[in-house]
Motif scaffolding. Structure first.
Motif, short mmCIF file in Angstrom:
data_model
loop_
_atom_site.label_atom_id
_atom_site.label_comp_id
_atom_site.label_asym_id
_atom_site.label_seq_id
_atom_site.Cartn_x
_atom_site.Cartn_y
_atom_site.Cartn_z
N GLU A 104 0.83 -1.21 0.00
CA GLU A 104 0.00 0.00 0.00
C GLU A 104 0.87 1.26 0.00
OE1 GLU A 104 -2.31 -0.67 3.50
OE2 GLU A 104 -3.43 -2.29 2.56
N GLU A 105 1.88 1.27 0.84
CA GLU A 105 2.78 2.42 0.92
C GLU A 105 3.49 2.64 -0.41
OE1 GLU A 105 6.77 3.91 3.28
OE2 GLU A 105 5.51 2.38 4.22
N HIS A 106 3.98 1.56 -1.01
CA HIS A 106 4.68 1.68 -2.30
C HIS A 106 3.76 2.20 -3.39
CE1 HIS A 106 8.36 0.15 -0.79
NE2 HIS A 106 8.05 -1.13 -0.81
N CYS A 107 2.51 1.77 -3.39
CA CYS A 107 1.55 2.25 -4.38
C CYS A 107 1.24 3.73 -4.18
CB CYS A 107 0.26 1.44 -4.32
SG CYS A 107 0.43 -0.24 -4.93
N MET A 108 1.01 4.11 -2.96
CA MET A 108 0.66 5.50 -2.64
C MET A 108 1.81 6.46 -2.99
SD MET A 108 -2.41 5.41 -1.38
CE MET A 108 -2.60 6.91 -0.45
N ASN A 109 3.03 5.99 -2.84
CA ASN A 109 4.21 6.83 -3.09
C ASN A 109 4.75 6.70 -4.51
OD1 ASN A 109 4.20 7.83 -0.46
ND2 ASN A 109 5.39 6.09 0.28
N LYS A 110 4.04 5.99 -5.37
CA LYS A 110 4.48 5.77 -6.76
C LYS A 110 5.92 5.23 -6.79
CE LYS A 110 1.65 9.29 -8.97
NZ LYS A 110 1.68 10.44 -9.88
N HIS A 111 6.17 4.22 -5.99
CA HIS A 111 7.50 3.62 -5.90
C HIS A 111 7.98 3.21 -7.29
CE1 HIS A 111 10.64 0.72 -4.89
NE2 HIS A 111 10.72 1.35 -3.73
N GLN A 112 9.23 3.47 -7.58
CA GLN A 112 9.80 3.23 -8.92
C GLN A 112 9.72 1.78 -9.37
OE1 GLN A 112 13.84 4.52 -8.74
NE2 GLN A 112 14.48 2.92 -7.32
N HIS A 113 9.63 0.84 -8.46
CA HIS A 113 9.53 -0.57 -8.84
C HIS A 113 8.08 -1.03 -8.96
CE1 HIS A 113 13.78 -1.20 -8.61
NE2 HIS A 113 13.82 -0.73 -7.37
N PRO B 169 5.38 1.63 -12.48
CA PRO B 169 5.30 1.26 -13.90
C PRO B 169 4.43 0.01 -14.16
CG PRO B 169 7.57 1.69 -13.27
CD PRO B 169 6.76 1.67 -12.00
N LYS B 170 4.22 -0.79 -13.16
CA LYS B 170 3.45 -2.03 -13.31
C LYS B 170 1.96 -1.83 -13.11
CE LYS B 170 7.53 -4.31 -11.97
NZ LYS B 170 8.46 -4.56 -11.02
N ILE B 171 1.56 -0.68 -12.52
CA ILE B 171 0.14 -0.46 -12.23
C ILE B 171 -0.40 0.85 -12.83
CG2 ILE B 171 0.28 -1.81 -10.11
CD1 ILE B 171 0.16 0.86 -8.56
N ALA B 172 0.44 1.70 -13.37
CA ALA B 172 0.02 3.03 -13.83
C ALA B 172 -1.05 2.98 -14.91
CB ALA B 172 1.23 3.81 -14.32
N HIS B 173 -1.14 1.91 -15.66
CA HIS B 173 -2.12 1.79 -16.75
C HIS B 173 -3.52 1.41 -16.27
CE1 HIS B 173 -0.78 -2.29 -15.97
NE2 HIS B 173 -1.89 -2.72 -16.56
N ILE B 174 -3.67 1.06 -15.00
CA ILE B 174 -4.97 0.61 -14.47
C ILE B 174 -5.82 1.83 -14.14
CG2 ILE B 174 -6.10 -0.75 -12.67
CD1 ILE B 174 -3.39 -2.28 -12.40
N GLY C 76 -9.77 0.82 0.55
CA GLY C 76 -11.08 1.40 0.30
C GLY C 76 -11.06 2.82 -0.23
N LYS C 77 -9.89 3.44 -0.32
CA LYS C 77 -9.80 4.81 -0.82
C LYS C 77 -9.40 4.79 -2.28
CE LYS C 77 -8.46 6.78 3.59
NZ LYS C 77 -7.42 7.49 4.32
N LEU C 78 -10.18 5.50 -3.08
CA LEU C 78 -9.88 5.62 -4.50
C LEU C 78 -8.67 6.52 -4.66
CD1 LEU C 78 -10.82 4.91 -7.35
CD2 LEU C 78 -12.22 6.97 -7.30
N ILE C 79 -7.70 6.08 -5.42
CA ILE C 79 -6.49 6.83 -5.63
C ILE C 79 -6.60 7.57 -6.97
CG2 ILE C 79 -3.97 6.71 -5.84
CD1 ILE C 79 -5.15 5.75 -3.13
N ASP C 80 -6.44 8.87 -6.92
CA ASP C 80 -6.45 9.69 -8.13
C ASP C 80 -5.03 10.16 -8.35
OD1 ASP C 80 -6.78 11.41 -10.21
OD2 ASP C 80 -8.06 12.82 -9.14
N GLY D 6 -2.55 13.74 -7.94
CA GLY D 6 -1.66 13.49 -6.82
C GLY D 6 -2.36 13.44 -5.49
N SER D 7 -3.70 13.35 -5.50
CA SER D 7 -4.44 13.35 -4.23
C SER D 7 -5.24 12.07 -4.08
CB SER D 7 -5.40 14.54 -4.20
OG SER D 7 -6.36 14.41 -5.22
#
Length: 129
Positions: A95-104, A107-112, A119-123, A127-128
């Motif tokens: 979760e932390e890596h996703c929220m912080n756009k971790h470099q590893h 790139p694997k999830i940005a297209h979703i 439960g929180k929608l990530i926009d 950046g919010s």
């Protein structure tokens, strides 16, 4: 193994699989051409999620990863391009890596188009949350 061509939803619980640290293991998932929803949950020692092993699931639209407390990495190129929703819950490191756009991870999830973390929608466009 019987033909599973019509299977659309699959939930895999790891409660009894304490030794698995990387998922899915090579060749573990059969060819499931109609699978649209996959849930991976309760793998307590899982550290790495292997993206490339899901690329053959060309109909996959929803992926749920939950209660895998040790998962922190996604290995491979990226998750399938057919994914419309990624939901992660109870996986604090990932979760932390996703929220912080971790470099590893990023790139694997940005297209979703839709990513939910606990439960929180990530926009990510603004950046919010």
């Amino acid at each position: 193994m019987c033909k599973l061509d019509a299977l659309t939803h699959l939930t895999i619980n790891g409660n009894c699989c304490e030794s698995i640290m990387s998922y899915p293991e090579v060749g573990l998932l059969p060819h499931l051409p109609s699978l649209t929803t996959l849930q991976i949950r309760w793998f307590h020692n899982l550290e790495t999620f292997e993206c490339n092993q899901l690329l053959h699931l060309t109909s996959l639209q929803q992926l749920y990863i939950s209660y895998c407390k040790e998962i922190e990495n996604m290995a491979g190129e990226k998750l399938p391009s057919s994914l419309l929703l990624l939901e992660i819950q109870g996986c604090p490191l990932l979760e932390e890596h996703c929220m912080n756009k971790h470099q590893h991870i990023w790139p694997k999830i940005a297209h979703i188009p839709t990513i939910r973390v606990n439960g929180k929608l990530i926009d990510f466009s603004s950046g919010s949350l």
